[in-house]
Design a protein around this motif. Structure first.
Motif, PDB file in Angstrom:
ATOM      1  N   PHE A 102      -8.958  -8.283 -14.846  1.00  0.00           N
ATOM      2  CA  PHE A 102      -9.572  -7.620 -13.696  1.00  0.00           C
ATOM      3  C   PHE A 102      -8.485  -6.906 -12.906  1.00  0.00           C
ATOM      4  O   PHE A 102      -7.286  -7.131 -13.099  1.00  0.00           O
ATOM      5  CB  PHE A 102     -10.305  -8.615 -12.801  1.00  0.00           C
ATOM      6  N   THR A 119     -15.476  -7.915 -11.502  1.00  0.00           N
ATOM      7  CA  THR A 119     -15.740  -8.963 -12.491  1.00  0.00           C
ATOM      8  C   THR A 119     -14.719  -8.873 -13.611  1.00  0.00           C
ATOM      9  O   THR A 119     -14.161  -7.803 -13.881  1.00  0.00           O
ATOM     10  CB  THR A 119     -17.156  -8.853 -13.090  1.00  0.00           C
ATOM     11  N   THR A 120     -14.486  -9.976 -14.254  1.00  0.00           N
ATOM     12  CA  THR A 120     -13.557  -9.983 -15.383  1.00  0.00           C
ATOM     13  C   THR A 120     -14.218  -9.377 -16.605  1.00  0.00           C
ATOM     14  O   THR A 120     -15.429  -9.515 -16.816  1.00  0.00           O
ATOM     15  CB  THR A 120     -13.111 -11.420 -15.693  1.00  0.00           C
ATOM     16  N   ASN A 121     -13.400  -8.696 -17.430  1.00  0.00           N
ATOM     17  CA  ASN A 121     -13.943  -8.090 -18.636  1.00  0.00           C
ATOM     18  C   ASN A 121     -13.924  -9.083 -19.785  1.00  0.00           C
ATOM     19  O   ASN A 121     -13.681 -10.281 -19.581  1.00  0.00           O
ATOM     20  CB  ASN A 121     -13.204  -6.802 -18.973  1.00  0.00           C
ATOM     21  N   ALA A 122     -14.148  -8.594 -20.983  1.00  0.00           N
ATOM     22  CA  ALA A 122     -14.272  -9.492 -22.134  1.00  0.00           C
ATOM     23  C   ALA A 122     -12.991 -10.256 -22.411  1.00  0.00           C
ATOM     24  O   ALA A 122     -13.023 -11.325 -23.029  1.00  0.00           O
ATOM     25  CB  ALA A 122     -14.675  -8.688 -23.374  1.00  0.00           C
ATOM     26  N   THR A 123     -11.855  -9.732 -21.972  1.00  0.00           N
ATOM     27  CA  THR A 123     -10.585 -10.427 -22.167  1.00  0.00           C
ATOM     28  C   THR A 123     -10.197 -11.249 -20.948  1.00  0.00           C
ATOM     29  O   THR A 123      -9.100 -11.811 -20.907  1.00  0.00           O
ATOM     30  CB  THR A 123      -9.460  -9.426 -22.480  1.00  0.00           C
ATOM     31  N   SER A 142     -14.977 -14.386 -19.154  1.00  0.00           N
ATOM     32  CA  SER A 142     -15.562 -13.065 -18.946  1.00  0.00           C
ATOM     33  C   SER A 142     -16.707 -13.161 -17.947  1.00  0.00           C
ATOM     34  O   SER A 142     -17.386 -14.173 -17.851  1.00  0.00           O
ATOM     35  CB  SER A 142     -16.072 -12.504 -20.277  1.00  0.00           C
ATOM     36  N   LYS A 163      -5.901 -11.972 -14.814  1.00  0.00           N
ATOM     37  CA  LYS A 163      -6.817 -12.467 -15.829  1.00  0.00           C
ATOM     38  C   LYS A 163      -7.348 -13.824 -15.425  1.00  0.00           C
ATOM     39  O   LYS A 163      -6.676 -14.576 -14.724  1.00  0.00           O
ATOM     40  CB  LYS A 163      -6.135 -12.581 -17.193  1.00  0.00           C
TER      41      LYS A 163
END
Length: 982
Positions: free
Chosen positions: A86, A79-83, A52, A43
């Motif tokens: 990854f 890419t990192t998600n909304a939280t 994000s 994360k």
């Protein structure tokens, strides 16, 4: 070397979990987020906020040369998600088992408005050999891991995607990756890491401070150099050629130029401090390197506070304990009492010797023996071979009771003055106060006496020809006479004005003009003052002030003649023969204005041949001459006063050329041993502070004068003027102008009325004698036309032998427009030639919107609109068949705002030319030009410094114990400049 970068704060994450820690926490070390799965995932966080949309990439270091391109290893974009989560499971293959790898996270949204992408995010974590990565590897990437990696890998890095070495340097690159692991742990995201050689330590405070420097930019929407944002400020202070565009490049630039912008960068780092412990003072440089281990000295408690103790007696002792928590012994210990009241404290015992063994403990006992009443402050300074030295322990206590016999710490007699009192009272208690200033002036006062005016009260005084309040002399041996305040509430007000509010005060001379008004009775009489009104102050219902416009008239006073002079709302004229006040108003002035104060032509406080006086905590307003005028007086203290809306009285009669005057505090002729501190002075006709003389037949000596911690704004001529003129042999010696803040000279109520609104912060003007030891340091000069105006350099008056100017902030930028559209500003020179006194940085003039016709000399002015600026005298000449203020509706002069003007040698230096000025004049080696970043630089001004102000720690130690708020300043080392300490 300088490197160009794009402002991107990318967080490099290792294999499994990548954590970005930025700026939500206010204290403590980096937050560690434990791995939640044994897979290549993680994360990205900014403080406690997920990032994000951050792009994740794993790189293998380049091998084709130092700073060569690294090889991206991920087979697809991650890419990192909304939280902020990854995964890179199965997306990479190690080029070789020993390939050196690192992670980068770039861009993303640190919990801001949806759609935000902070392109200034560019962080990395150095991971070492690729074969060491496994499904159990956990990596936290934040500002600390970025500082550790960039500091170690800088010789082999040119960008976030170009970290590598030549084959010849491959072993050195591997050592650099190992060093990064010693600087910081990529498991915890904190410094130090592990593996440092025995006997060496990691500079964790320096690493954390650099990490804090990046944090403010990461936890934002981004920015660019010069835009005032967190990122913009970081990039501005790390620009060495091309401004960086992301935090990686900014950090690389800082570490490549480690001795630059120490104070400004430290202040920026102090605005967001998630990583602790961090530096509280500027380091010698920003370099990061292992250091040999030093012993650590701790002191407990961190401060000592003594109970209230009678003056002349001694308290019970209290002890502080010193402990050596390191391994080597601490040597060379010295213990010193310092600070404003160090004489009130003493060391009553000590078990400490010159050496404190590893693990050793010793104690120091201290006692409090106040020599004066009230709060007393000092420090005990402990210097040694410890890693942090000296260590300061603040000491405080309160003195109470009677003073030591023979001193005047407390007045032996106190008189109280209250507007609701009576002059028939004894005045010796707050329950039996006097009422009037006339009573105060008439009383016979002994040394060590105090006159206290009630807080919240207002007095107008007797309006005698010279002044209102006349202090009496105290004694250098038995003590001064003090004029101050008592009780809670705003400072007592002494007005130098006559109230002209209300319709009964005015009568309309309607037979000549419906807009011409005359006071119902003479405002002044020959027995009450010099017959003049310096200014009219119009006060609205909210307490806001505006000035009238004083007109001149020298003919026979008749309504018909005055109707042709008083033509705009607020124009006024005081008849010197009758004392009547005439005014233009479209309605009865008493009804049109909520209130009117007429500033009469005398000083509010006047001293002549007076000595040993303290004036403090009073509010002096609406005087037509000077706030305080001290003539041939000595041993004076003027402190914590408010002085405003002063001056405008005609000096030398009403015959042209007309001269008006009015200073905040004026030391005239001889003056010595004077302290002027902590005063707020604004809206003055002439100069806020001045020591000056006009001695044509005798000499004046001005010596030992200190102006310190004063706040000054809106003074059209100067903030401070140090000068004498005439044919005598006056001398100026030991004058200090230090730790002051001045704002916008050249502005204020009289700027459009006087012919020479020079707008100077410091005026070092014409001298008949030779000055010596004049010090001008640690001041902030914000706005205005000129920072320092220096005359007589060619005559050897002001030079390095007599003057020290340094550690000042000259913030004068751009241009200003000065109006000369009023006829009263112009003086007739000869025939159809008129002149005003122009600022030295004059750059052109327009007449009704068109440029005047520039000529080469005064003699060449032959036609309407011809103009000539004489650089030798400062006079701006204009040809006009009538007064230019009547001939043109608009006359505007352009002024190039400059930092320093050396008048007689015609040298002008802008704020960008300080290096040339230093080379020519040899002054201001440590001065600079930068926006001081006040809390508010617009009215109402708040000149306290913000956390990122470049004025913080930019000055030198001058022995000033407190600031304008009476807040303690450091007892040594760098100082915040200006009147306020942060």
């Amino acid at each position: 070397m300088s490197r160009s970068l794009k402002s991107e704060y990318a967080w490099q994450l290792t294999l499994l979990t990548v954590l970005l820690l930025c700026g939500c926490s206010s204290s403590g070390n980096s937050v560690t987020v434990p791995p939640t799965a044994s897979s290549n995932s993680g994360k990205v966080y900014s403080g406690q906020q997920p990032i994000s949309g951050a792009i994740i990439q794993l790189y293998a270091a380049g091998s084709t040369g130092d700073g060569s391109a690294a090889t991206p290893l991920l087979s697809s974009t991650v890419t990192t998600n909304a939280t902020g989560a990854f995964s890179i499971t199965g997306l990479y293959t190690c080029p070789t088992p020993t390939s050196l790898v690192y992670l980068q996270a770039s861009g993303g949204n640190p919990g801001l408005t949806a759609g935000t992408n902070n392109t200034a995010i560019a962080l990395i974590a150095s991971l070492g050999q690729c074969q060491t990565l496994s499904t159990s590897t956990y990596v936290a990437i934040n500002e600390v891991t970025t500082v550790a990696a960039v500091a170690a890998l800088a010789p082999y890095a040119t960008s976030p995607t170009a970290i590598g070495s030549s084959t010849a340097h491959s072993a050195a690159l591997a050592s650099a990756f190992a060093l990064a692991a010693e600087y910081a742990s990529t498991t915890t995201g904190s410094a130090p890491g592990s593996g440092a050689p025995a006997g060496y330590s990691v500079p964790a405070q320096q690493i954390n401070t650099l990490a804090n420097l990046l944090a403010g930019c990461v936890n934002s929407a981004g920015g660019s150099a010069g835009d005032g944002s967190n990122c913009g400020n970081l990039f501005s202070y790390s620009s060495y050629g091309i401004a960086p565009g992301n935090v990686f490049y900014a950090l690389l630039n800082i570490l490549s130029n480690p001795s630059s912008n120490l104070v400004a960068l430290l202040n920026l780092a102090s605005s967001m401090t998630p990583y602790q412990p961090a530096l509280s003072a500027p380091p010698p440089n920003w370099s990061v390197a292992l250091t040999t281990a030093n012993p650590t000295l701790t002191v407990s408690p961190a401060l000592l506070s003594f109970a209230s103790t009678s003056v002349g007696s001694t308290s019970a002792s209290q002890a502080i304990t010193l402990s050596n928590t390191g391994s080597p012994p601490i040597t060379g210990g010295t213990i010193t009492l310092t600070g404003a009241d160090s004489g009130d404290f003493s060391i009553s015992g000590s078990s400490c010797t010159s050496t404190l063994a590893a693990g050793g403990v010793c104690t120091i006992a201290l006692a409090f023996s106040p020599i004066a009443s009230g709060a007393r402050y000092a420090d005990i300074a402990i210097a040694s071979s410890a890693s942090v030295t000296p260590i300061y322990v603040p000491l405080s206590g309160t003195g109470s009771g009677s003073p030591v016999p023979g001193s005047c710490t407390n007045p032996t007699t106190v008189y109280f003055v209250d507007p609701s009192g009576s002059d028939s009272n004894s005045g010796l208690s707050a329950s039996s106060p006097w009422q009037t200033i006339a009573k105060v002036n008439a009383a016979s006062l002994a040394p060590c006496t105090a006159i206290y005016f009630k807080a919240g009260g207002t007095w107008r005084g007797g309006h005698t020809a010279q002044g209102i309040l006349f202090p009496q002399s105290g004694s250098s041996t038995n003590g001064p006479i003090t004029y101050g305040s008592y009780g809670a509430g705003p400072a007592p007000i002494i007005l130098g004005s006559v109230n002209e509010g209300g319709t009964p005060s005015w009568g309309n001379v309607a037979s000549y003009a419906a807009t011409l008004w005359r006071s119902a009775s003479p405002i002044l009489t020959s027995s009450s003052s010099a017959l003049d009104i310096g200014n009219l102050i119009f006060i609205d219902a909210n307490g806001n002030n505006a000035a009238g416009f004083k007109k001149y008239f020298t003919g026979a006073a008749s309504p018909s003649a005055l109707a042709g002079i008083l033509m705009t709302q607020g124009d006024f004229w005081c008849d010197p023969n009758t004392g009547y006040l005439w005014m233009y108003s479209i309605a009865n002035p008493g009804a049109y204005y909520n209130n009117i104060e007429a500033a009469t032509g005398q000083d509010i406080i006047y001293l002549n041949g007076i000595h040993d006086v303290v004036v403090e905590n009073l509010d002096l307003m609406f005087g037509g001459k000077n706030g305080i005028n001290a003539v041939n007086s000595y041993n004076l203290t003027f402190q914590y006063l408010q002085i405003s809306w002063i001056g405008g009285t005609v000096w030398g009669g009403h015959v042209p050329p007309i001269w008006r005057l009015g200073n905040g505090i004026q030391l005239w002729a001889s003056a010595s041993n004077v302290l002027i501190q902590g005063n707020k002075i604004w809206e003055i006709y002439d100069t806020a502070l001045t020591n000056q003389a006009n001695n044509t037949t005798s000499s004046a000596m001005q010596a030992n004068i200190t102006y310190v911690n004063n706040l000054i704004y809106n003074t059209p001529y100067n903030a401070v003027d140090i000068m004498d003129y005439g044919t005598g042999t006056s001398t100026i010696s030991n004058v200090k102008y230090i730790q002051n803040t001045s704002i916008n000279p050249g502005s204020g109520w009289s700027a459009s009325q006087r012919p020479d609104a020079k707008g100077e912060h410091v005026g070092l003007e014409t001298l008949s004698g030779q000055p010596s030891n004049v010090v001008i340091e640690n001041n902030i000069y914000y706005g205005g036309y000129t920072g320092a105006w220096v005359q007589n350099t060619s005559a050897g008056k002001w030079n390095s032998a007599s003057l020290l100017m340094d550690y000042n902030d000259y913030y004068q930028t751009g241009t200003s427009i000065q109006p000369f559209s009023n006829w009263s500003q112009w003086t007739n020179y000869s025939g159809n030639i008129w002149y005003v006194i122009m600022a030295s940085s004059y750059a052109g003039m327009t007449l009704n919107g068109s440029a005047c016709n520039v000529k080469s000399s005064e003699a060449s002015l032959v036609a309407q609109g011809d103009c000539f600026w004489d650089t030798a005298t400062g006079n701006l000449y204009l040809y006009s068949t009538t007064n230019p203020g009547l001939a043109y509706s608009s006359i505007l002069a352009t002024i190039n705002n400059v930092a320093i003007v050396l008048v007689d040698v015609l040298q002008l230096y802008s704020s960008t030319q300080l290096a040339s000025y230093r080379s020519y004049f040899g002054m201001d080696a440590h001065s600079f030009s930068a926006n001081p970043l006040f809390v508010s630089a617009t009215p109402p001004f708040d000149a306290h410094l913000t956390s990122i102000s470049p004025a913080r720690s930019a000055g030198t130690y001058l022995g000033v114990a407190v600031d304008m708020d009476q807040k303690l300043r450091p007892v040594s080392g760098p100082q915040d400049i200006g009147a306020y300490a942060y």
